[in-house]
Design a protein around this motif. Structure first.
Motif, PDB file in Angstrom:
ATOM      1  N   HIS A 153      98.104 -15.682  32.112  1.00  0.00           N
ATOM      2  CA  HIS A 153      98.702 -15.874  33.027  1.00  0.00           C
ATOM      3  C   HIS A 153      99.857 -16.473  32.621  1.00  0.00           C
ATOM      4  O   HIS A 153     101.020 -16.578  33.365  1.00  0.00           O
ATOM      5  N   ILE A 157     103.958 -15.651  33.479  1.00  0.00           N
ATOM      6  CA  ILE A 157     104.571 -16.587  33.832  1.00  0.00           C
ATOM      7  C   ILE A 157     106.044 -16.870  32.819  1.00  0.00           C
ATOM      8  O   ILE A 157     107.162 -16.559  33.038  1.00  0.00           O
ATOM      9  N   LEU A 197      96.319 -13.108  37.945  1.00  0.00           N
ATOM     10  CA  LEU A 197      98.066 -12.470  38.584  1.00  0.00           C
ATOM     11  C   LEU A 197      97.519 -11.964  39.624  1.00  0.00           C
ATOM     12  O   LEU A 197      98.769 -11.759  40.419  1.00  0.00           O
ATOM     13  N   GLU A 199      96.551 -13.078  42.443  1.00  0.00           N
ATOM     14  CA  GLU A 199      96.806 -14.293  43.698  1.00  0.00           C
ATOM     15  C   GLU A 199      98.554 -14.717  43.343  1.00  0.00           C
ATOM     16  O   GLU A 199      98.443 -15.529  44.420  1.00  0.00           O
ATOM     17  N   SER A 200      99.245 -14.800  41.912  1.00  0.00           N
ATOM     18  CA  SER A 200     100.205 -14.659  41.639  1.00  0.00           C
ATOM     19  C   SER A 200     100.813 -15.058  42.905  1.00  0.00           C
ATOM     20  O   SER A 200     100.922 -13.234  43.146  1.00  0.00           O
ATOM     21  N   SER A 201     102.506 -15.378  42.325  1.00  0.00           N
ATOM     22  CA  SER A 201     103.194 -15.265  43.044  1.00  0.00           C
ATOM     23  C   SER A 201     104.168 -14.363  42.124  1.00  0.00           C
ATOM     24  O   SER A 201     105.506 -13.821  42.819  1.00  0.00           O
ATOM     25  N   ASP A 325     107.767 -23.009  36.917  1.00  0.00           N
ATOM     26  CA  ASP A 325     106.926 -22.089  37.142  1.00  0.00           C
ATOM     27  C   ASP A 325     105.361 -22.797  36.860  1.00  0.00           C
ATOM     28  O   ASP A 325     103.953 -22.675  37.529  1.00  0.00           O
ATOM     29  N   SER A 329     101.728 -22.844  39.044  1.00  0.00           N
ATOM     30  CA  SER A 329     100.935 -22.535  39.125  1.00  0.00           C
ATOM     31  C   SER A 329      99.951 -22.886  38.765  1.00  0.00           C
ATOM     32  O   SER A 329      98.369 -22.569  39.570  1.00  0.00           O
TER      33      SER A 329
END
Lengths: 343, 343
Positions: A153, A157, A197, A199-201, A325, A329
């Protein structure tokens, strides 16, 4: 901007590094510190008639060869060109380091001297690959061999910020290298990474299969350093094998030999579009400083391009952006990290 | 020898399977059982004017499409062509099964109906790759995604016997796919597998890097199903991308277009040397029966070659030999096994 060059690395000796440095000076507003043995570097600079005052030599008495254990560098090679060059970044005497030497040694030096960006568990090497549509980056290709899902993850980023700022892509498409498109396909680690990933932005496009790596489906391809390294080297080996098999077939046929004359242009352009030298080095992302790792067989042109890319990175704010970032996270507690490749 | 063909699998429908079956009948002394929906198969056999009494149809009312979850097959698709075809091997009505359908479904069917060879923890798919010097096999390319070192050791044993008996190599060179030649390079699992292989009686040549896969350094390349699957598909994708980029360059140049006429012969021979269709299917090793898995895009020729290979395997003693070698290797207690890809 001052850039430290590990001048003793590289399979082809000093020449490509020094020649690459000269080419860079012609195009860029940089100062270069050649780090290596003065007795070797001085005659080489004389040979190429370099009188540019923006080049200086920084003496380092030791070298690390390609087969040396990276772990030894921190213990026994603290006056090696790669360690000394990286230390110049640590002390602020240089803003970036570029090396075509032992990759493990470069990673160990960066890891120990510069440390990782706050919140980053492990560094990752981001290689640029040619695709049908342009280029993509793949990370990690060799820094962290056994990875957790959380680390994948974090690689995503870092790759996302790199693609945004170095490749000028507003919303880089991030893919996870796996064995099928569905979330249920993969090994235990990638299945968990898929969930993180998702769920990430990030602009996560899901799993990317091997067959899609070169099709340009994703801008950023995330994988652990073991898979990434094998993938990269299989690609290198296959391209080489195809070239050899094709050439042997061409040379076995009169018409084939004849056609070579006509094919020169297209073949040269194919080479240019797929040549790693065009992309310069691969940055070691996640460390607190700019560290550019080049192929051991780097040509002068590859070194020049790596210096150019290091210069862009050193001028930018990539490290700050990654730190921001990663901090955002970190909503879940840190998981324990497996060992780094070079430890 | 009777071979059951899963006639409903394959991306291109029935035709390549039926046409491949007819080609095989011309060359081989085999009987073929086409398993699938009678209402589709009968007209197809009429279309190709097949009157050969060695072909029979075995009705199966269900099909499994390429995107269906393999886990469902055992529960809800017990009258699917792949399940029924595999069951014919279990009951002794056929001596081998060949499928170009959903790979996971073929594995699940073989795993549940045929079971594994005594002592074998997990099955592995062995793909044949072209190399500069000839061919090599890589296993596993997708059956077992998360592997233990012990399982990689077993794959090596299975690959060794396969290369000996199917490729006629007296002492196959077995390599472990990793990120460096030294025993210390790799991830935790491959480092332990290196130790096991070093101590084994196999002709273990050490780690093989990605760049050496296509150079012909090893006859048998061992890796887990995740790495193997990505490696295989990256190779496919890269070959495709190189072809596209080269063709776009060639078509953009008048001389390039002119040269194509002269290049036809060499390009055709390159295709033949690297075409998966030449190698037929990939056997699922480690199960108690002959199960040949083909590419979803298999042509009639690929099906024909897979039938030929299945026939050779069914006549040989590969399963007995694997069982013997695995028994000999089992000097240490079994370690718990991670999940299979398709579970």
């Amino acid at each position: 901007m001052k850039i430290a060059l590990d001048a003793m690395g590289g399979d082809h000796g000093l020449s490509p590094v020094v020649e690459g440095a000269l080419q860079a000076l012609k195009e860029l507003d940089v100062e270069l510190i050649l780090v290596g043995h003065e007795d070797s570097l001085r005659p080489e600079l004389e040979r190429v008639q370099c009188t540019d005052s923006r080049v200086t030599i920084h003496h380092a008495s030791q070298t690390v060869d390609m087969h040396e254990s990276p772990a030894q560098v921190a213990r026994k090679k603290r006056d090696s060109s790669i360690w000394v060059a990286t230390n110049l970044v640590k002390t602020g005497e240089a803003q970036a380091v570029v090396s075509a030497g032992n990759t493990g040694a470069a990673m160990v030096s960066a890891f120990f001297l510069l440390g990782t960006i706050k919140g980053v568990e492990r560094p990752a090497i981001a290689a640029t690959l040619p695709t049908i549509r342009g280029t993509a980056i793949m990370l990690d290709v060799g820094a962290t061999v056994d990875c957790s899902a959380q680390q994948l993850h974090q690689f995503a980023i870092m790759g996302h910020e790199y693609a945004k700022h170095l490749m000028d892509i507003a919303q880089p498409r991030v893919g996870l290298l796996s064995i099928g498109e569905e979330a249920t396909k993969g090994n235990e680690v990638t299945k968990e990474a898929f969930r993180l990933l998702k769920e990430s932005s990030l602009n996560f496009i899901g799993n990317v299969e091997g067959k899609d790596v070169y099709s340009g489906t994703a801008d950023v391809i995330v994988c652990d350093g073991f898979l990434g390294n094998v993938s990269l080297k299989i690609s290198e080996g296959l391209a080489e094998a195809m070239k050899k098999i094709l050439m042997s077939e061409v040379m076995n046929s009169t018409l084939g030999r004849l056609s070579l004359a006509f094919m020169t242009g297209p073949l040269m352009r194919l080479k240019r579009r797929t040549d790693y030298a065009e992309f310069g080095g691969a940055p070691l992302l996640g460390v607190n400083g700019v560290c550019m790792i080049c192929h051991g067989r780097s040509s002068a042109k590859a070194i020049k391009n790596a210096i150019g890319r290091a210069n862009v990175l050193a001028q930018g704010r990539l490290i700050d952006l990654i730190q921001r970032d990663i901090a955002e996270s970190l909503t879940s507690p840190m998981t324990p990290s497996p060992q780094m490749a070079c430890e």
